[in-house]
Design an enzyme around this catalytic site. Structure first.
Site, short mmCIF file in Angstrom:
data_model
loop_
_atom_site.label_atom_id
_atom_site.label_comp_id
_atom_site.label_asym_id
_atom_site.label_seq_id
_atom_site.Cartn_x
_atom_site.Cartn_y
_atom_site.Cartn_z
N GLU A 110 -35.04 13.60 58.60
CA GLU A 110 -35.19 12.71 57.46
C GLU A 110 -34.86 11.26 57.81
O GLU A 110 -33.73 10.96 58.20
CB GLU A 110 -34.27 13.16 56.32
CG GLU A 110 -34.35 12.27 55.09
CD GLU A 110 -33.36 12.66 54.01
OE1 GLU A 110 -33.53 12.21 52.86
OE2 GLU A 110 -32.40 13.41 54.32
N GLN B 289 -38.20 14.77 48.46
CA GLN B 289 -37.08 14.47 47.56
C GLN B 289 -37.37 13.19 46.78
O GLN B 289 -38.14 12.34 47.23
CB GLN B 289 -35.78 14.31 48.36
CG GLN B 289 -35.31 15.60 49.00
CD GLN B 289 -34.05 15.43 49.81
OE1 GLN B 289 -33.81 14.38 50.40
NE2 GLN B 289 -33.21 16.47 49.86
N ASP C 81 -38.31 11.74 51.82
CA ASP C 81 -37.48 11.30 50.70
C ASP C 81 -38.08 10.00 50.16
O ASP C 81 -38.02 8.95 50.81
CB ASP C 81 -36.04 11.09 51.17
CG ASP C 81 -35.08 10.82 50.01
OD1 ASP C 81 -35.42 9.98 49.14
OD2 ASP C 81 -34.01 11.44 49.96
N GLU D 99 -32.66 14.52 44.30
CA GLU D 99 -31.47 14.08 45.01
C GLU D 99 -31.07 12.70 44.50
O GLU D 99 -31.32 11.69 45.15
CB GLU D 99 -31.70 14.05 46.52
CG GLU D 99 -30.40 13.86 47.30
CD GLU D 99 -30.61 13.69 48.80
OE1 GLU D 99 -29.77 14.17 49.56
OE2 GLU D 99 -31.62 13.05 49.20
#
Length: 253
Positions: free
Chosen positions: A139, A200, A174, A236
């Site tokens: 990530e 996310q 993300d 998140e």
């Protein structure tokens, strides 16, 4: 219907993990994920997952020495033994809890040797995880929240994956981090979809509930539907008031 996963690293993180899983189920989430669950008994976590019918989508490898500011070990030259011990720990916990993905954290480093170290450790993780049908995730983190983190962009991640050459190593996309670092989220989703393992969300720039901020997630979700992405999307975010209000789920379903 868009499905969401509660990231219990930020949501109900004042509760023991088994209790947080039950609260996520009550709030209407379709799955859960966490950061570092190792203080909680894996059997108790598994029991809570079985009771609620939720799947644990992911967990992170250990950060290292948090008191010294470490945030991952796998791209730190000379720390291979510790990095691989953290990977082993994560795989063991994931197997016990039927967790689908492990985020291998790179840490603060840079340069050619750091890249070689990261690739080597990812290959180690991938080969061990494949025995249990577990995927490995990497990530990119933005340079405001994680200055000097080794992995910062989706293009850098893509290059790493090409060198790792393992089909069970994927990108954790993300939207919060990548909007800050790169923007153009929907085109990036379309371009990178073949290598994405998990997505996310959080508002940008404050990392709060995703129905605020500069990103129009209703549009992002429609794009994901168009692309055929149907896995639960990881929520998140850090609740604005400190307590979890999941009313935004209804809006986006």
């Amino acid at each position: 219907m868009t499905k969401f996963s509660a990231n219990l690293g930020f949501l109900w993180n004042d509760k023991p993990l088994p209790e947080a899983i039950k609260l996520a189920h009550q709030a209407g989430y379709s799955a859960v994920e966490c950061h570092w669950p190792y203080q909680f008994d894996a059997d108790e976590v598994k029991a809570a997952l079985q009771e609620t019918g939720l799947t644990m989508l992911g967990l992170n490898t250990d950060r290292g020495d948090v008191a010294k500011g470490e945030n991952g070990l796998s791209a730190l030259p000379g720390r291979e033994a510790q990095a691989q011990a953290a990977i082993d720990q994560a795989i063991d916990y994931a197997v016990k809890t039927n967790t689908l993905n492990i985020h291998v954290m790179a840490g603060f480093s840079s340069g050619v040797e750091a890249e070689k170290t990261f690739i080597h450790n990812l290959q180690y993780a991938a080969d061990r995880a494949k025995l249990h049908n577990i995927n490995i995730l990497i990530e990119p983190l933005n340079h405001y929240d994680a200055p000097d983190y080794f992995l910062q962009t989706s293009e850098q991640a893509k290059g790493i994956l090409q060198q790792v050459k393992r089909d069970n190593v994927k990108l954790m996309f993300d939207c919060y981090h990548l909007q800050i670092m790169e923007g153009d989220i929907c085109r990036r989703l379309e371009k990178l979809m073949p290598i994405i393992g998990h997505i996310q969300i959080a508002s940008v720039p404050d990392r709060q509930e995703p129905n605020t901020g500069e990103l129009n997630y209703a549009y992002v979700f429609s794009k994901l539907k168009e692309l055929g992405y149907s896995k639960p999307i990881g929520a998140e975010y850090k609740p604005k008031t400190g307590s979890v209000d999941s009313s935004w789920l209804t809006e986006y379903r």
